[in-house]
Design a protein around this motif. Sequence first.
Motif, PDB file in Angstrom:
ATOM      1  N   ALA A  51     -27.111 -17.052   9.284  1.00  0.00           N
ATOM      2  CA  ALA A  51     -26.726 -18.043  10.293  1.00  0.00           C
ATOM      3  C   ALA A  51     -27.618 -17.885  11.514  1.00  0.00           C
ATOM      4  O   ALA A  51     -27.939 -16.758  11.919  1.00  0.00           O
ATOM      5  N   PHE A  52     -27.995 -19.014  12.130  1.00  0.00           N
ATOM      6  CA  PHE A  52     -28.966 -18.979  13.217  1.00  0.00           C
ATOM      7  C   PHE A  52     -28.546 -19.873  14.386  1.00  0.00           C
ATOM      8  O   PHE A  52     -27.831 -20.860  14.213  1.00  0.00           O
ATOM      9  N   LEU A 102     -23.747 -14.208  20.032  1.00  0.00           N
ATOM     10  CA  LEU A 102     -25.062 -14.527  20.579  1.00  0.00           C
ATOM     11  C   LEU A 102     -26.124 -14.193  19.536  1.00  0.00           C
ATOM     12  O   LEU A 102     -26.025 -13.189  18.834  1.00  0.00           O
ATOM     13  N   PRO A 103     -27.160 -15.001  19.421  1.00  0.00           N
ATOM     14  CA  PRO A 103     -28.188 -14.732  18.413  1.00  0.00           C
ATOM     15  C   PRO A 103     -29.085 -13.562  18.808  1.00  0.00           C
ATOM     16  O   PRO A 103     -29.266 -13.263  19.993  1.00  0.00           O
ATOM     17  N   PHE A 152     -15.039 -26.419  20.649  1.00  0.00           N
ATOM     18  CA  PHE A 152     -16.101 -25.562  20.140  1.00  0.00           C
ATOM     19  C   PHE A 152     -17.056 -25.159  21.261  1.00  0.00           C
ATOM     20  O   PHE A 152     -17.506 -25.998  22.034  1.00  0.00           O
ATOM     21  N   ASP A 153     -17.408 -23.879  21.305  1.00  0.00           N
ATOM     22  CA  ASP A 153     -18.458 -23.439  22.220  1.00  0.00           C
ATOM     23  C   ASP A 153     -19.569 -22.699  21.488  1.00  0.00           C
ATOM     24  O   ASP A 153     -20.457 -22.127  22.100  1.00  0.00           O
ATOM     25  N   ARG A 154     -19.508 -22.716  20.178  1.00  0.00           N
ATOM     26  CA  ARG A 154     -20.562 -22.120  19.353  1.00  0.00           C
ATOM     27  C   ARG A 154     -20.883 -23.058  18.199  1.00  0.00           C
ATOM     28  O   ARG A 154     -19.995 -23.728  17.660  1.00  0.00           O
ATOM     29  N   GLN A 155     -22.167 -23.073  17.815  1.00  0.00           N
ATOM     30  CA  GLN A 155     -22.578 -23.780  16.608  1.00  0.00           C
ATOM     31  C   GLN A 155     -23.718 -23.007  15.984  1.00  0.00           C
ATOM     32  O   GLN A 155     -24.703 -22.679  16.651  1.00  0.00           O
ATOM     33  N   VAL A 156     -23.564 -22.688  14.697  1.00  0.00           N
ATOM     34  CA  VAL A 156     -24.622 -22.011  13.960  1.00  0.00           C
ATOM     35  C   VAL A 156     -25.128 -22.924  12.854  1.00  0.00           C
ATOM     36  O   VAL A 156     -24.408 -23.804  12.368  1.00  0.00           O
ATOM     37  N   GLY A 167     -33.169 -14.952  16.101  1.00  0.00           N
ATOM     38  CA  GLY A 167     -32.235 -16.066  16.190  1.00  0.00           C
ATOM     39  C   GLY A 167     -31.032 -15.919  15.288  1.00  0.00           C
ATOM     40  O   GLY A 167     -30.164 -16.799  15.252  1.00  0.00           O
ATOM     41  N   GLN A 168     -30.940 -14.807  14.560  1.00  0.00           N
ATOM     42  CA  GLN A 168     -29.846 -14.634  13.605  1.00  0.00           C
ATOM     43  C   GLN A 168     -28.546 -14.274  14.323  1.00  0.00           C
ATOM     44  O   GLN A 168     -28.547 -13.517  15.294  1.00  0.00           O
ATOM     45  N   VAL A 169     -27.429 -14.824  13.853  1.00  0.00           N
ATOM     46  CA  VAL A 169     -26.116 -14.594  14.438  1.00  0.00           C
ATOM     47  C   VAL A 169     -25.272 -13.780  13.458  1.00  0.00           C
ATOM     48  O   VAL A 169     -25.167 -14.136  12.283  1.00  0.00           O
TER      49      VAL A 169
END
Length: 369
Positions: free
Chosen positions: A147-148, A279-280, A348-352, A285-287
Amino acid sequence: MAPRLRHLLPAAICTALLSASALPATADPAGPGFPDERTFAEVYGLSPADVEAGNATSLGQRAPHVRVVPPAEPVVEPDPEPEAETDEDGNTVTALSVTDYIRHWQWDRNAQKQMDDVQRDALSNGCVGLTILNSHAPYRMPPGTLAFAEYDKDRAERGEQRYLKHNPDEAEQANAYGAKMGFSRSGGFARARDVRLALNEALEQSRTIDEYRTHVKADETLKGVKNLDSALVNSSHWTPQGMNPSKLRAVIFSKRFWSEQDLDATKEQRELGEADAFLPDPETGQVDMRKDRNKARPGMINFDFGFYGAQTGSKGRWIHANHANLANRPMKIYKSNFSNFTRYLGDFDRQVFAIAFVPKDSANLVDEE
């Protein structure tokens, strides 16, 4: 204690009722430079009971008979898709019934095969069901191992200061808001596309798992990325007895979620979210999604999935749904442009943007829209 934020990746069923129009109406932002912060329920016309029932369904807490598996459809040329709707902000979406989607899905397959019972059962789960169906892994949750996202600390700081300018007494909320604004949705998607293209080059050149390992290790785009080996070997399509990596392709899906996933968080903490969560990695950039528990911000939807449709020749659109297929409420399926699928919502406050592996011959896979 670090301030908190909002929503996350693997589990079940987006919940929403659309109004007469396929596109939600646009609301005034919270202030100059602020994005639309309405909730999923407000955009799609859900009651509090709808939200509660939908989240329970997605976590397996409701009786299975509430969800209805759509009937089989003949493999026939479908009617043309309806015209897409576009709002003043350039958000574009096409709405399809379950029947229409199944018929288009069948007709667009390489072999034009009928969607079977297992596939229709997966589809009936709503947004996550669409991702499961299109990644060809029935009863397997979409993986979060690759996931990024993209995060810019300067952008987060600017968001925090902009919030404080309008709300000077809300420091914690400003910090949480700034963290949300620090994420670049387009940047996260771009990073996932780069990874996907590099993985597909490695897969194409590999006939054994050892060859795949050699190619991914040598690729600069994949330098430092974790789980490249396990994501492939643990995919539902991997069979050690004779599996040829060149028979697989990497595809992209996305999950939107809330950042506070601590099972022991108070209601106040969950409402605020966790500014430092998910955080990535600044280099890759990986989560790390291992702490994802599919917990919702209080009173809101817990997550939303979308499958990148360009991989099946769907003109770069994102395929998602409003809710599970219910007896009194058939699901709607949407093909949205990037801006419509990724629009800011209070849930939502995150998107991967994540990678899954699928059989190359399972669909009309393409590298670019």
